[in-house]
Motif scaffolding. Structure first.
Motif, PDB file in Angstrom:
ATOM      1  N   ASN A   3       0.822  -1.212   0.000  1.00 16.49           N
ATOM      2  CA  ASN A   3       0.000   0.000   0.000  1.00 16.49           C
ATOM      3  C   ASN A   3       0.858   1.265   0.000  1.00 16.49           C
ATOM      4  O   ASN A   3       0.435   2.313   0.499  1.00 16.49           O
ATOM      5  CB  ASN A   3      -0.919  -0.007   1.224  1.00 16.49           C
ATOM      6  CG  ASN A   3      -1.882  -1.163   1.199  1.00 16.49           C
ATOM      7  OD1 ASN A   3      -2.893  -1.127   0.516  1.00 16.49           O
ATOM      8  ND2 ASN A   3      -1.554  -2.222   1.926  1.00 16.49           N
ATOM      9  N   GLU A   4       2.027   1.178  -0.580  1.00 19.04           N
ATOM     10  CA  GLU A   4       3.035   2.232  -0.506  1.00 19.04           C
ATOM     11  C   GLU A   4       2.514   3.623  -0.884  1.00 19.04           C
ATOM     12  O   GLU A   4       2.827   4.612  -0.216  1.00 19.04           O
ATOM     13  CB  GLU A   4       4.217   1.857  -1.407  1.00 19.04           C
ATOM     14  CG  GLU A   4       5.412   2.714  -1.232  1.00 19.04           C
ATOM     15  CD  GLU A   4       6.629   2.114  -1.932  1.00 19.04           C
ATOM     16  OE1 GLU A   4       7.696   2.714  -1.797  1.00 19.04           O
ATOM     17  OE2 GLU A   4       6.527   1.064  -2.591  1.00 19.04           O
ATOM     18  N   SER A   5       1.732   3.732  -1.917  1.00 17.39           N
ATOM     19  CA  SER A   5       1.274   5.050  -2.368  1.00 17.39           C
ATOM     20  C   SER A   5       0.153   5.613  -1.492  1.00 17.39           C
ATOM     21  O   SER A   5      -0.226   6.773  -1.643  1.00 17.39           O
ATOM     22  CB  SER A   5       0.817   4.986  -3.828  1.00 17.39           C
ATOM     23  OG  SER A   5      -0.284   4.105  -3.942  1.00 17.39           O
ATOM     24  N   ASP A   6      -0.370   4.817  -0.573  1.00 20.20           N
ATOM     25  CA  ASP A   6      -1.472   5.254   0.296  1.00 20.20           C
ATOM     26  C   ASP A   6      -1.002   5.622   1.697  1.00 20.20           C
ATOM     27  O   ASP A   6      -1.823   5.776   2.598  1.00 20.20           O
ATOM     28  CB  ASP A   6      -2.527   4.143   0.409  1.00 20.20           C
ATOM     29  CG  ASP A   6      -3.266   3.908  -0.896  1.00 20.20           C
ATOM     30  OD1 ASP A   6      -3.456   4.878  -1.644  1.00 20.20           O
ATOM     31  OD2 ASP A   6      -3.647   2.753  -1.161  1.00 20.20           O
ATOM     32  N   PHE A   7       0.321   5.782   1.906  1.00 20.80           N
ATOM     33  CA  PHE A   7       0.862   6.021   3.239  1.00 20.80           C
ATOM     34  C   PHE A   7       1.385   7.420   3.448  1.00 20.80           C
ATOM     35  O   PHE A   7       1.993   8.008   2.555  1.00 20.80           O
ATOM     36  CB  PHE A   7       2.021   5.061   3.542  1.00 20.80           C
ATOM     37  CG  PHE A   7       1.562   3.822   4.217  1.00 20.80           C
ATOM     38  CD1 PHE A   7       1.408   3.788   5.587  1.00 20.80           C
ATOM     39  CD2 PHE A   7       1.249   2.711   3.485  1.00 20.80           C
ATOM     40  CE1 PHE A   7       0.961   2.645   6.211  1.00 20.80           C
ATOM     41  CE2 PHE A   7       0.806   1.566   4.091  1.00 20.80           C
ATOM     42  CZ  PHE A   7       0.659   1.532   5.460  1.00 20.80           C
ATOM     43  N   LYS A   8       1.191   7.908   4.639  1.00 21.44           N
ATOM     44  CA  LYS A   8       1.817   9.126   5.163  1.00 21.44           C
ATOM     45  C   LYS A   8       2.640   8.664   6.355  1.00 21.44           C
ATOM     46  O   LYS A   8       2.165   7.900   7.193  1.00 21.44           O
ATOM     47  CB  LYS A   8       0.727  10.108   5.601  1.00 21.44           C
ATOM     48  CG  LYS A   8       1.122  11.122   6.640  1.00 21.44           C
ATOM     49  CD  LYS A   8       1.948  12.225   6.077  1.00 21.44           C
ATOM     50  CE  LYS A   8       2.199  13.263   7.166  1.00 21.44           C
ATOM     51  NZ  LYS A   8       3.223  14.164   6.859  1.00 21.44           N
ATOM     52  N   VAL A   9       3.883   9.097   6.452  1.00 20.04           N
ATOM     53  CA  VAL A   9       4.709   8.791   7.613  1.00 20.04           C
ATOM     54  C   VAL A   9       4.533   9.940   8.602  1.00 20.04           C
ATOM     55  O   VAL A   9       4.723  11.104   8.245  1.00 20.04           O
ATOM     56  CB  VAL A   9       6.198   8.644   7.233  1.00 20.04           C
ATOM     57  CG1 VAL A   9       7.039   8.422   8.475  1.00 20.04           C
ATOM     58  CG2 VAL A   9       6.382   7.508   6.241  1.00 20.04           C
ATOM     59  N   ARG A  62      -3.694  10.935   3.291  1.00 17.46           N
ATOM     60  CA  ARG A  62      -3.591   9.599   2.683  1.00 17.46           C
ATOM     61  C   ARG A  62      -4.410   8.634   3.524  1.00 17.46           C
ATOM     62  O   ARG A  62      -4.781   8.931   4.658  1.00 17.46           O
ATOM     63  CB  ARG A  62      -2.140   9.156   2.617  1.00 17.46           C
ATOM     64  CG  ARG A  62      -1.317  10.123   1.786  1.00 17.46           C
ATOM     65  CD  ARG A  62      -0.368   9.429   0.920  1.00 17.46           C
ATOM     66  NE  ARG A  62       0.350  10.398   0.108  1.00 17.46           N
ATOM     67  CZ  ARG A  62       1.569  10.228  -0.304  1.00 17.46           C
ATOM     68  NH1 ARG A  62       2.226   9.142   0.030  1.00 17.46           N
ATOM     69  NH2 ARG A  62       2.149  11.122  -1.062  1.00 17.46           N
ATOM     70  N   LYS A  63      -4.647   7.455   2.986  1.00 17.22           N
ATOM     71  CA  LYS A  63      -5.507   6.481   3.663  1.00 17.22           C
ATOM     72  C   LYS A  63      -4.872   5.921   4.935  1.00 17.22           C
ATOM     73  O   LYS A  63      -5.556   5.683   5.927  1.00 17.22           O
ATOM     74  CB  LYS A  63      -5.852   5.346   2.698  1.00 17.22           C
ATOM     75  CG  LYS A  63      -6.831   4.352   3.254  1.00 17.22           C
ATOM     76  CD  LYS A  63      -7.265   3.337   2.214  1.00 17.22           C
ATOM     77  CE  LYS A  63      -8.296   2.401   2.808  1.00 17.22           C
ATOM     78  NZ  LYS A  63      -8.813   1.452   1.840  1.00 17.22           N
ATOM     79  N   TYR A  64      -3.557   5.709   4.915  1.00 21.74           N
ATOM     80  CA  TYR A  64      -2.875   5.077   6.050  1.00 21.74           C
ATOM     81  C   TYR A  64      -1.770   5.973   6.609  1.00 21.74           C
ATOM     82  O   TYR A  64      -1.174   6.774   5.889  1.00 21.74           O
ATOM     83  CB  TYR A  64      -2.267   3.739   5.637  1.00 21.74           C
ATOM     84  CG  TYR A  64      -3.271   2.769   5.099  1.00 21.74           C
ATOM     85  CD1 TYR A  64      -4.247   2.210   5.922  1.00 21.74           C
ATOM     86  CD2 TYR A  64      -3.261   2.399   3.763  1.00 21.74           C
ATOM     87  CE1 TYR A  64      -5.181   1.320   5.426  1.00 21.74           C
ATOM     88  CE2 TYR A  64      -4.190   1.512   3.260  1.00 21.74           C
ATOM     89  CZ  TYR A  64      -5.154   0.974   4.094  1.00 21.74           C
ATOM     90  OH  TYR A  64      -6.080   0.108   3.601  1.00 21.74           O
ATOM     91  N   ILE A  65      -1.504   5.783   7.891  1.00 21.94           N
ATOM     92  CA  ILE A  65      -0.470   6.542   8.586  1.00 21.94           C
ATOM     93  C   ILE A  65       0.499   5.553   9.228  1.00 21.94           C
ATOM     94  O   ILE A  65       0.088   4.702  10.018  1.00 21.94           O
ATOM     95  CB  ILE A  65      -1.087   7.416   9.694  1.00 21.94           C
ATOM     96  CG1 ILE A  65      -2.152   8.343   9.114  1.00 21.94           C
ATOM     97  CG2 ILE A  65      -0.004   8.205  10.427  1.00 21.94           C
ATOM     98  CD1 ILE A  65      -3.186   8.761  10.131  1.00 21.94           C
ATOM     99  N   LEU A  66       1.764   5.665   8.874  1.00 22.60           N
ATOM    100  CA  LEU A  66       2.814   4.910   9.551  1.00 22.60           C
ATOM    101  C   LEU A  66       3.283   5.812  10.684  1.00 22.60           C
ATOM    102  O   LEU A  66       3.876   6.859  10.453  1.00 22.60           O
ATOM    103  CB  LEU A  66       3.971   4.591   8.605  1.00 22.60           C
ATOM    104  CG  LEU A  66       5.238   4.006   9.240  1.00 22.60           C
ATOM    105  CD1 LEU A  66       4.941   2.702   9.964  1.00 22.60           C
ATOM    106  CD2 LEU A  66       6.319   3.813   8.195  1.00 22.60           C
ATOM    107  N   SER A  67       2.971   5.429  11.895  1.00 23.93           N
ATOM    108  CA  SER A  67       3.215   6.280  13.049  1.00 23.93           C
ATOM    109  C   SER A  67       4.516   5.912  13.751  1.00 23.93           C
ATOM    110  O   SER A  67       4.709   4.774  14.165  1.00 23.93           O
ATOM    111  CB  SER A  67       2.034   6.157  14.014  1.00 23.93           C
ATOM    112  OG  SER A  67       2.185   7.038  15.082  1.00 23.93           O
ATOM    113  N   LEU A  68       5.400   6.908  13.866  1.00 31.65           N
ATOM    114  CA  LEU A  68       6.687   6.739  14.516  1.00 31.65           C
ATOM    115  C   LEU A  68       6.830   7.775  15.630  1.00 31.65           C
ATOM    116  O   LEU A  68       6.291   8.870  15.530  1.00 31.65           O
ATOM    117  CB  LEU A  68       7.824   6.938  13.500  1.00 31.65           C
ATOM    118  CG  LEU A  68       7.763   6.111  12.215  1.00 31.65           C
ATOM    119  CD1 LEU A  68       8.898   6.501  11.281  1.00 31.65           C
ATOM    120  CD2 LEU A  68       7.792   4.630  12.523  1.00 31.65           C
TER     121      LEU A  68
END
Length: 119
Positions: free
Chosen positions: A13-19, A56-62
């Motif tokens: 889902n690479e294009s649907d991610f926000k870091v 974006r649809k998904y969030i990679l949360s750090l």
């Protein structure tokens, strides 16, 4: 090892991610303290913004740990956003923690050199 290998969902889902790199503006470790107290407090903190950041649809949360090191705090789905009329935050997001990689939350450190404000 690349995080996309550990969590193939990110690659798929690479294009649907926000870091989202959680680091307090006046208190660098505020997100980390909230996370350690109660993950739901961190989630609330993460959902409040002065700009529309989660488009974006998904969030990679750090969460900031040390220079160029971030704690994996989960993968969230961005459900909706509402503009708030008062307060320091202009936008309030509704997010949902996905079941992807939940066994690694708070346990995986990701090496990431962030030398810019937004991603």
């Amino acid at each position: 090892m690349k995080v996309k290998v550990v969590l193939p969902f990110l690659k798929e889902n690479e294009s649907d991610f926000k870091v989202h790199c959680g680091r307090g503006s006046t208190d660098t470790f505020l997100p980390l303290r909230l996370f350690l107290q109660d993950q739901s407090k961190f989630k609330i903190w993460q959902e409040e913004h002065t700009q529309k950041n989660f488009q974006r649809k998904y969030i990679l949360s750090l969460i900031y740990w040390h220079k160029d090191e971030w704690i994996f705090a989960g993968i969230y789905e961005s459900i909706s956003v509402k503009e708030t009329p008062n307060g320091p935050s202009k936008y309030r997001y509704e997010t949902k923690l996905l079941d992807v990689g939940t066994d690694l939350i708070g346990k995986m450190i990701i090496g990431f050199k962030k030398d810019f404000r937004a991603l």
